[in-house]
Design a protein around this motif. Structure first.
Motif, PDB file in Angstrom:
ATOM      1  N   MET A  96      59.363   2.096  -4.223  1.00  0.00           N
ATOM      2  CA  MET A  96      59.148   2.974  -5.693  1.00  0.00           C
ATOM      3  C   MET A  96      57.878   2.357  -6.271  1.00  0.00           C
ATOM      4  N   ALA A  97      57.102   2.939  -6.662  1.00  0.00           N
ATOM      5  CA  ALA A  97      55.728   2.457  -7.232  1.00  0.00           C
ATOM      6  C   ALA A  97      56.212   2.283  -8.746  1.00  0.00           C
ATOM      7  N   ARG A  98      55.695   1.446  -9.414  1.00  0.00           N
ATOM      8  CA  ARG A  98      55.795   0.729 -10.635  1.00  0.00           C
ATOM      9  C   ARG A  98      55.340   1.841 -11.596  1.00  0.00           C
ATOM     10  N   SER A  99      55.948   2.349 -12.675  1.00  0.00           N
ATOM     11  CA  SER A  99      55.707   3.321 -13.683  1.00  0.00           C
ATOM     12  C   SER A  99      54.613   2.563 -14.627  1.00  0.00           C
ATOM     13  N   LEU A 100      53.656   3.467 -15.024  1.00  0.00           N
ATOM     14  CA  LEU A 100      52.672   3.199 -15.926  1.00  0.00           C
ATOM     15  C   LEU A 100      52.525   4.003 -17.153  1.00  0.00           C
ATOM     16  N   LEU A 101      52.694   3.474 -18.182  1.00  0.00           N
ATOM     17  CA  LEU A 101      52.357   4.305 -19.635  1.00  0.00           C
ATOM     18  C   LEU A 101      51.062   3.851 -20.010  1.00  0.00           C
ATOM     19  N   ILE A 102      50.052   4.864 -20.135  1.00  0.00           N
ATOM     20  CA  ILE A 102      48.757   4.590 -20.793  1.00  0.00           C
ATOM     21  C   ILE A 102      48.612   5.108 -22.334  1.00  0.00           C
ATOM     22  N   VAL A 103      48.301   4.425 -22.994  1.00  0.00           N
ATOM     23  CA  VAL A 103      48.406   4.895 -24.416  1.00  0.00           C
ATOM     24  C   VAL A 103      46.859   4.859 -24.840  1.00  0.00           C
ATOM     25  N   SER A 104      46.609   6.084 -25.293  1.00  0.00           N
ATOM     26  CA  SER A 104      45.077   6.346 -25.338  1.00  0.00           C
ATOM     27  C   SER A 104      44.896   6.598 -27.002  1.00  0.00           C
ATOM     28  N   ARG A 105      44.199   5.538 -27.548  1.00  0.00           N
ATOM     29  CA  ARG A 105      44.075   5.704 -29.023  1.00  0.00           C
ATOM     30  C   ARG A 105      42.814   5.619 -29.689  1.00  0.00           C
ATOM     31  N   GLN A 106      41.823   6.181 -28.929  1.00  0.00           N
ATOM     32  CA  GLN A 106      40.512   6.248 -29.563  1.00  0.00           C
ATOM     33  C   GLN A 106      40.351   7.668 -29.298  1.00  0.00           C
ATOM     34  N   ALA A 107      39.308   8.218 -30.463  1.00  0.00           N
ATOM     35  CA  ALA A 107      38.964   9.475 -30.838  1.00  0.00           C
ATOM     36  C   ALA A 107      37.887   9.961 -29.398  1.00  0.00           C
ATOM     37  N   PRO A 108      37.874  11.300 -29.402  1.00  0.00           N
ATOM     38  CA  PRO A 108      37.224  11.697 -28.093  1.00  0.00           C
ATOM     39  C   PRO A 108      35.970  11.475 -28.050  1.00  0.00           C
ATOM     40  N   TRP A 109      35.038  11.312 -28.978  1.00  0.00           N
ATOM     41  CA  TRP A 109      33.543  11.283 -28.964  1.00  0.00           C
ATOM     42  C   TRP A 109      32.982   9.826 -29.450  1.00  0.00           C
ATOM     43  N   SER A 110      33.873   9.011 -29.655  1.00  0.00           N
ATOM     44  CA  SER A 110      33.359   7.681 -30.567  1.00  0.00           C
ATOM     45  C   SER A 110      33.039   6.661 -29.300  1.00  0.00           C
ATOM     46  N   GLY A 111      33.577   6.720 -28.300  1.00  0.00           N
ATOM     47  CA  GLY A 111      33.276   5.669 -27.437  1.00  0.00           C
ATOM     48  C   GLY A 111      33.767   5.885 -25.965  1.00  0.00           C
ATOM     49  N   PRO A 112      33.739   4.898 -25.074  1.00  0.00           N
ATOM     50  CA  PRO A 112      34.193   5.168 -23.726  1.00  0.00           C
ATOM     51  C   PRO A 112      35.728   4.957 -23.512  1.00  0.00           C
ATOM     52  N   HIS A 113      36.379   4.656 -24.616  1.00  0.00           N
ATOM     53  CA  HIS A 113      37.909   4.518 -24.271  1.00  0.00           C
ATOM     54  C   HIS A 113      38.638   5.708 -23.824  1.00  0.00           C
ATOM     55  N   ALA A 114      38.535   6.839 -24.656  1.00  0.00           N
ATOM     56  CA  ALA A 114      39.303   7.948 -24.300  1.00  0.00           C
ATOM     57  C   ALA A 114      38.950   8.541 -22.824  1.00  0.00           C
ATOM     58  N   ARG A 115      37.765   8.553 -22.429  1.00  0.00           N
ATOM     59  CA  ARG A 115      37.420   8.648 -20.939  1.00  0.00           C
ATOM     60  C   ARG A 115      37.926   8.008 -19.966  1.00  0.00           C
ATOM     61  N   GLU A 116      37.993   6.592 -20.533  1.00  0.00           N
ATOM     62  CA  GLU A 116      38.594   5.569 -19.534  1.00  0.00           C
ATOM     63  C   GLU A 116      40.159   5.840 -19.278  1.00  0.00           C
ATOM     64  N   ALA A 117      40.816   6.116 -20.385  1.00  0.00           N
ATOM     65  CA  ALA A 117      42.268   6.344 -20.520  1.00  0.00           C
ATOM     66  C   ALA A 117      42.619   7.601 -19.566  1.00  0.00           C
ATOM     67  N   LEU A 118      41.774   8.632 -19.662  1.00  0.00           N
ATOM     68  CA  LEU A 118      41.934   9.913 -18.779  1.00  0.00           C
ATOM     69  C   LEU A 118      41.626   9.481 -17.464  1.00  0.00           C
ATOM     70  N   ASP A 119      40.512   8.727 -17.069  1.00  0.00           N
ATOM     71  CA  ASP A 119      40.182   8.668 -15.845  1.00  0.00           C
ATOM     72  C   ASP A 119      41.241   7.931 -15.141  1.00  0.00           C
ATOM     73  N   MET A 120      41.932   6.730 -15.599  1.00  0.00           N
ATOM     74  CA  MET A 120      42.931   6.222 -15.279  1.00  0.00           C
ATOM     75  C   MET A 120      44.042   7.019 -14.775  1.00  0.00           C
ATOM     76  N   ALA A 121      44.556   7.900 -15.649  1.00  0.00           N
ATOM     77  CA  ALA A 121      45.560   8.904 -15.493  1.00  0.00           C
ATOM     78  C   ALA A 121      45.382   9.640 -14.366  1.00  0.00           C
ATOM     79  N   LEU A 122      43.840  10.312 -14.087  1.00  0.00           N
ATOM     80  CA  LEU A 122      43.564  11.322 -13.203  1.00  0.00           C
ATOM     81  C   LEU A 122      43.798  10.362 -11.893  1.00  0.00           C
ATOM     82  N   ALA A 123      43.289   9.206 -11.863  1.00  0.00           N
ATOM     83  CA  ALA A 123      43.216   8.500 -10.497  1.00  0.00           C
ATOM     84  C   ALA A 123      44.765   8.272 -10.043  1.00  0.00           C
ATOM     85  N   GLY A 124      45.476   7.673 -11.294  1.00  0.00           N
ATOM     86  CA  GLY A 124      46.731   7.411 -10.704  1.00  0.00           C
ATOM     87  C   GLY A 124      47.572   8.632 -10.131  1.00  0.00           C
TER      88      GLY A 124
END
Lengths: 101, 111, 119
Positions: free
Chosen positions: C1-29
């Motif tokens: 069984m794969a280990r479960s991952l919680l991604i906490v996304s806490r940056q506003a959508p257009w202020s930097g790369p972090h919101a996008r990075e969190a989403l990409d991580m979720a989509l890839a997983g």
């Protein structure tokens, strides 16, 4: 599964501290480094919040950052002051580490 | 417009053969790209390409295999939305090849 | 069984790369069928605001991409009630169906996952 939360931002200019306390479980640990150490400033809301945490929550503080900010000997009794090897040990003691980057 | 086959050389493609500009896509472009891949587009291909273009309009990204299968199953039914059918139509790499022929960017979350 | 991952996304959508990075991580997983949950916290809840029109910013449309999460198999979507309330976001106006959690729910969520990444 208990979590060790790593905080390094000042609670006075940043929301991480407040949100971390909201997520903090009873068996979790909280490790303050960098500007997060300012949370220990006596007479402030962050300090009060830390004092009020359940006794089961471990509060760890990185010694070098504590000293640099003039807060050594002013930390609450419940805080455990650790060095870098202690930092690594703490990370290994918990099932997972949540770094509030 | 004439019926002469489009020359894939005349299209602006990236290094992997995907259209650089989504607006360049036409059915003739899809046919040219398919010929490049040794594929003769049939109605069963076209319905997938059309569904993919709808996917992109809605979500602004190219699906990886799993979401592609799921989406096609929702849009066209489970006899179309399954990996066996899609693999058969698109030479075993449906997410990549179908995205290419539909004029979408290369899927990023895909092996 | 794969280990479960919680991604906490806490940056506003257009202020930097972090919101996008969190989403990409979720989509890839999600594309690899890994057990992934995504929590919107702090300014991260602004990602859920409807009607974002980022065209002039010349970036990928994060809101449109977010709505692909269920198709990518990421259906465990959560938001912090406190973060929503303090930012004037009503639950029924969000662009994704998220489960809204109070502090006890947030603690349970964190506790239930093998790994956590906060971005």
């Amino acid at each position: 599964m208990a979590t060790l939360h790593l905080l390094s931002h000042s609670p006075f200019s940043d929301e991480r501290f407040a949100s971390c306390l909201r997520l903090l479980g009873e068996r979790d640990g909280l490790l303050l480094s960098g500007d997060a150490v300012h949370a220990l400033q006596p007479g402030t809301a962050p300090r009060d919040a830390l004092e009020r945490l359940p006794a089961s929550v471990a509060l760890l503080v990185l010694e070098d950052d504590l000293n640099a900010r003039g807060l050594s000997d002013r930390q609450p009794a419940r805080a455990r002051v650790i060095d870098y090897p202690g930092f690594v040990d703490a990370c290994l003691q918990y099932a997972k580490v949540n770094s509030w980057l | 417009m004439n019926d002469r086959p489009l020359d894939p050389q005349a299209l602006a493609l990236d290094g992997d053969g995907y259209l650089l500009r989504l607006d360049d896509w036409t059915p003739a472009v899809a046919e040219a790209l398919a010929r490049n891949e040794g594929l003769d587009l049939q109605p069963e291909h076209w319905e997938i390409l059309e569904a993919l273009r709808a996917f992109y309009r809605e979500f602004q990204l190219s699906p990886a295999t799993r979401p592609l299968v799921r989406y096609i199953a929702q849009a066209l039914g489970p006899d179309k939305g399954n990996s066996a059918h899609l693999n058969r139509l698109f030479k075993g790499t449906p997410a990549k090849l179908a995205a290419k022929l539909a004029g979408l960017p290369k899927p990023t979350n895909c092996l | 069984m794969a280990r479960s991952l919680l991604i906490v996304s806490r940056q506003a959508p257009w202020s930097g790369p972090h919101a996008r990075e969190a989403l990409d991580m979720a989509l890839a997983g999600g594309a690899y069928d890994l057990p992934i949950a995504l929590l919107f916290l702090d300014d991260g809840v602004f990602q859920l605001q409807r009607g974002q029109q980022p065209g002039a910013l010349e970036q990928k449309d994060l809101g449109a991409n977010l709505q692909a999460l269920p198709l990518f198999g990421v259906e465990s979507l959560y938001a912090c009630r406190h973060s929503l309330q303090t930012r004037g976001l009503a639950e029924d106006t969000l662009l994704l169906p998220v489960q809204v959690l109070d502090a006890p729910g947030l603690r349970e969520l964190l506790d239930a996952h093998d790994e956590v990444v906060t971005i």
